[in-house]
Design a protein around this motif. Structure first.
Motif, short mmCIF file in Angstrom:
data_model
loop_
_atom_site.label_atom_id
_atom_site.label_comp_id
_atom_site.label_asym_id
_atom_site.label_seq_id
_atom_site.Cartn_x
_atom_site.Cartn_y
_atom_site.Cartn_z
N ASP A 110 1.13 6.50 8.18
CA ASP A 110 0.70 6.76 6.81
C ASP A 110 1.83 6.38 5.87
O ASP A 110 2.99 6.72 6.14
N PRO A 111 1.52 5.66 4.78
CA PRO A 111 0.19 5.24 4.33
C PRO A 111 -0.39 4.14 5.22
O PRO A 111 0.34 3.46 5.93
N THR B 277 0.85 -1.19 0.00
CA THR B 277 0.00 0.00 0.00
C THR B 277 0.89 1.24 0.00
O THR B 277 1.91 1.30 0.69
N LEU C 222 -4.76 6.87 -2.44
CA LEU C 222 -4.21 5.60 -1.96
C LEU C 222 -4.13 4.59 -3.09
O LEU C 222 -4.88 4.65 -4.06
N ARG D 179 0.70 5.85 -0.87
CA ARG D 179 -0.13 7.04 -1.05
C ARG D 179 0.63 8.02 -1.94
O ARG D 179 1.83 8.23 -1.78
#
Length: 221
Positions: free
Chosen positions: A103-104, A27, A35, A29
């Motif tokens: 984050d992400p 994952t 995302l 961003r």
């Protein structure tokens, strides 16, 4: 969450054998906040260093290059591998944690999260980049061991074959498509032998068969 020397120990326990490709969902961003999630093979090349080799045209590549951050999600959810590989309904917010600790965000239901920061980028080939990523910390959600399923392994392999089949169909590379179709059918045969009809592994391979048939009907009419 684990940092420092514990990260190296956890990578050992989680099955990250040095030099071996391990399948995860990465994952990331983008700089605009969007995302992304995509299956990815990563290789452990150091005590707490992973190598990621995304294709240059992918959002994964752009996000890693622009932000230098990502999360390697370990999951046995074969349906999630399928959804994030093809994104037929787009990137879905419900895939991701509602209250991430960093984050992400990671994926909901992932068994473990590895939070990565890019150390350096180089070229792997004309079409792919190489990122060396440091595992900053690890969050293990499901420490209880799971039995190995040949059906799950075959389903993941079938998804990987299908991503290449789609690309080669678009490029008109019939010999490569035929070769990959034989490999795909081998995966399907394993799943049909070891996984029950209502299993996620069966549903994934049946969905892939429908998708491949649709790609071929559109491109090779």
């Amino acid at each position: 969450m684990f940092q420092g020397d514990d990260v190296q120990t956890l990578l050992d326990k989680l099955g990250f054998i040095p030099g071996e490709i391990v399948e995860i969902i990465l994952t990331t961003r983008g700089v605009e906040g969007e995302l992304n999630a995509a299956p990815m093979g990563v290789i452990r090349v150091g005590a707490r260093t992973l190598e990621v080799r995304p294709f240059l045209e992918t959002r994964t590549y752009r996000n890693l290059k622009d932000t230098g951050l990502g999360v390697a999600n370990i999951t046995y959810d074969v349906g999630l591998f399928l959804e994030t590989a093809f994104k037929r309904g787009g990137v879905r917010p419900e895939w991701f944690e509602e209250e991430p600790v960093a984050d992400p965000p990671g994926l909901r239901g992932a068994d473990a999260l590895l939070f990565l920061s890019v150390l350096e980028e180089s070229s792997f080939s004309e079409m792919r980049a190489r990122f060396l990523c440091r595992v900053e910390w690890v969050r293990v959600r499901t420490p209880f061991p799971r039995a190995f399923s040949r059906g799950f392994a075959a389903a993941i392999e079938a998804i990987i074959h299908a991503t290449r089949i789609e690309a080669f169909i678009r490029e008109g590379r019939r010999e490569e498509v035929d070769r990959l179709l034989r490999l795909f059918r081998g995966c399907r045969d394993v799943i049909e032998r070891v996984s029950p009809e209502d299993s996620p592994n069966r549903r994934v391979v049946e969905t892939l068969e429908d998708m491949i048939a649709e790609w071929m009907s559109k491109e090779w009419r």
